[in-house]
Design an enzyme around this catalytic site. Structure first.
Site, short mmCIF file in Angstrom:
data_model
loop_
_atom_site.label_atom_id
_atom_site.label_comp_id
_atom_site.label_asym_id
_atom_site.label_seq_id
_atom_site.Cartn_x
_atom_site.Cartn_y
_atom_site.Cartn_z
N ASP A 200 32.27 -79.63 63.08
CA ASP A 200 33.29 -79.40 61.79
C ASP A 200 33.42 -80.75 61.28
O ASP A 200 33.56 -81.74 62.05
CB ASP A 200 34.67 -78.84 62.92
CG ASP A 200 35.71 -78.89 62.25
OD1 ASP A 200 35.57 -79.17 60.80
OD2 ASP A 200 36.78 -78.93 62.57
N HIS A 373 42.28 -79.87 62.87
CA HIS A 373 40.90 -80.52 62.56
C HIS A 373 40.72 -81.91 62.89
O HIS A 373 41.61 -82.73 62.51
CB HIS A 373 40.07 -80.09 61.31
CG HIS A 373 39.97 -78.84 60.94
ND1 HIS A 373 39.00 -77.93 61.28
CD2 HIS A 373 40.96 -77.92 60.30
CE1 HIS A 373 39.44 -76.79 60.87
NE2 HIS A 373 40.59 -76.84 60.17
N ASP A 448 36.46 -55.36 47.27
CA ASP A 448 37.30 -54.88 46.47
C ASP A 448 37.90 -53.70 47.00
O ASP A 448 37.29 -52.54 46.66
CB ASP A 448 36.79 -54.84 44.96
CG ASP A 448 37.78 -54.31 43.89
OD1 ASP A 448 39.19 -54.37 44.27
OD2 ASP A 448 37.70 -54.38 42.86
#
Length: 560
Positions: A200, A373, A448
């Protein structure tokens, strides 16, 4: 010569790692691990649409490579229950069928999403410490801290070696639940030898350590203590530990808690049913009951920390919520940081709350939010423990990946052993090498409504034009017998000009269209496609010279 019937295994097989999302972006995380005839998938996340993706609800990874190799997929492994790691599952599972492995909280949230889409899946609950064999892979679940319960990293092992895939993580020495992340296990793996680490990179630009989630509780306590007004708190619905702290402090000061927003209600239901949240008896009430309570006894937890159009907080601010209306003096606590790109939306909501007399408290002025994080010092600790031979920074935009590379180099790693890659690139690893060797189909698939992938670049371009310059429809009635103009042309506009104030321009357009049709008739042009093209071309050129605008022009011929 080898005898017949002897099976020779190619010992030179390589481990392939193929990111299909999560690079050069925050979100849409999906990574493919491939060895021999076996594939495992780590995370199936969604992303949010860019500002120019008009009408798009969700962006998901292009998984055509996985669909093509469906028979080789042995399992889908999920690090945690955030949307950018599980949000694409309902769309991907329409075409891909494989067991889904995750922790109890993660799969509880997945189950909710699948129920909304009327889907079923083979879900297998795991916990930190479990080692799951799938094909030629084994996947070990390792406990980490994050802003949602039950988050894990993976140690993925195959004959080539072990790869550590961190998922989202931080080091929290005083977490609300679950205990501190298992740094010991990362150290053990480092001693055993780790071939590569995918880590990360979200907070790699921030020095120091990320604050503990528990630090937010003190800020809540200070804001609740002595307050005689209603308190409305908005935060991410997935941050169960944050919601727990809000409920705890509300109960401490004798407030009843009501919840608004579907995702918040779902998260509360799943976390309480699975035992990840403990609600003091008699604290929760239905939203309909708050009107009968004194202000000092009310706490409302809502969605909408990013100013989303249909979220509860936005509807409350703009007086479209059916059950909650802002009252002068209400204390609104925004317990979330603003995601880049959402500043205008949340700014509009805050301004409206102030206009109605509310007091707004955000994370800038109080310690009301901490990241999930790792910052630089935590990243250095993990690199030192894991000691990977090769390093692949992930989960970040390009500047974050580059910064993470420099951090690894500052700890002694050779730049030759670091691979900054892109989605769709194939990374091949042997025991001694790590390099990009090819590409697979990848990119963004736009969702969509119920449509998945049916809106592409052409449709988006048209929507952009419609949004910027509007549309002009030219309606003409023409004779079936000889193609002559019977009536019209009539000009209809939407989003271009206000007709009553631009009658002269409309008349000029009708005159020009008539002249073009007359010329077509004079030249004996009978192909209606060509006639439409001529009208469109002349009107488009005229309008750009006259107005410097480029509206979409749609000629319509009615045959009579």
């Amino acid at each position: 010569m080898p005898s017949k019937g002897v099976l020779y295994v190619n010992m030179a097989e390589k481990l392939k790692i193929i990111p299909l999302g999560g690079l050069d972006e925050i979100g849409k995380n999906l990574t493919v691990y491939e060895y021999g005839n076996d594939i495992i998938v780590v995370d199936v996340g969604m992303g949010f649409p860019d500002n120019d993706m008009y009408g798009i609800d969700v962006v998901i990874p292009d998984v055509s490579y996985l669909i093509k190799n469906q028979s080789r997929i042995r399992g889908i492994f999920l690090t945690h229950g955030h949307e950018d790691h599980i949000g694409a599952l309902p769309y991907v599972l329409r075409d891909i069928h494989a067991p889904i492995y995750g922790t109890k909280m993660t799969l509880g949230l997945v189950q909710l999403k699948l129920e909304e889409h009327n889907l079923k899946a083979d879900m297998r609950v795991c916990q930190a410490g479990d080692v799951i064999p799938v094909g030629r892979f084994t996947v070990e679940f390792i406990h980490v801290n994050h802003s949602i319960s039950d988050a894990v990293a993976f140690a993925i092992t195959c004959p080539v070696g072990t790869v550590v895939h961190t998922g989202d993580w931080k080091i929290d020495p005083t977490p609300i639940s679950g205990g501190m992340m298992d740094l010991t296990r990362f150290g053990e793996l480092g001693e055993q030898g780790v071939l590569a680490m995918l880590c990360d990179s979200t907070n790699v630009e921030r020095p120091g350590f990320t604050k503990s989630e528990r630090s937010v509780g003190d800020s809540f306590d200070a804001l609740f203590r002595g307050c005689e007004e209603r308190i409305i708190v908005t935060t991410f619905s997935s941050n169960v530990d944050r919601i727990q702290q809000i409920i705890n402090v509300a109960a401490r000061y004798g407030r009843k808690v009501a919840v608004s927003g579907r995702s918040m209600e779902n998260a509360l239901r799943v976390s309480t049913e699975l035992g990840y949240m403990k609600v003091p008896e008699g604290t929760m009430v239905d939203l309909a009951q708050i009107k009968s309570l004194p202000k000092r006894q009310i706490c409302i937890i809502t969605t909408g920390s990013q100013g989303e159009t249909m979220s509860a907080l936005t509807r409350i601010a703009f007086s479209t919520h059916r059950q909650i209306e802002i009252q002068p003096g209400d204390r609104i606590i925004l317990s979330a940081s603003t995601i880049p790109g959402n500043e205008n939306a949340i700014g509009a909501v805050i301004n409206e709350l102030y206009r109605k007399g509310a007091e707004v408290v955000n994370e800038r002025s109080n310690n009301l939010h901490v990241s999930g994080h790792a910052c630089q010092q935590e990243l250095r600790i993990l690199h030192a423990l894991v000691k990977p031979k090769f390093f692949i920074p992930v989960h970040g935009e390009q500047r974050m990946l580059q910064t993470h590379s420099k951090l690894a180099q500052s700890m002694g790693m050779s730049p030759k052993n670091i691979v900054i890659t892109e989605i769709g690139k194939v990374i091949e690893l042997t025991k001694d090498s790590c390099k990009v060797t090819g590409t697979v189909p990848s990119g963004k698939v736009l969702v969509d409504g119920y449509g998945v992938g049916d809106v592409g670049s052409v449709v988006l371009r048209d929507r952009k034009r419609l949004a910027e310059d509007g549309v002009i429809v030219v309606v003409m009635s023409m004779s079936h017998a000889d193609g002559s103009l019977v009536s019209g042309p009539e000009i209809i506009t939407r989003g271009f000009v206000y007709v009553k104030e631009s009658e002269e321009l409309i008349e000029e357009l009708e005159t020009l269209a008539t002249r073009v049709l007359t010329e077509c008739e004079y030249r004996h042009m009978t192909d209606w496609t060509n006639i439409k093209g001529a009208v469109k071309g002349e009107l488009s050129s005229f309008l750009y010279k006259k107005t410097k605008r480029n509206p979409m022009i749609l000629p319509v011929i009615m045959e009579v």
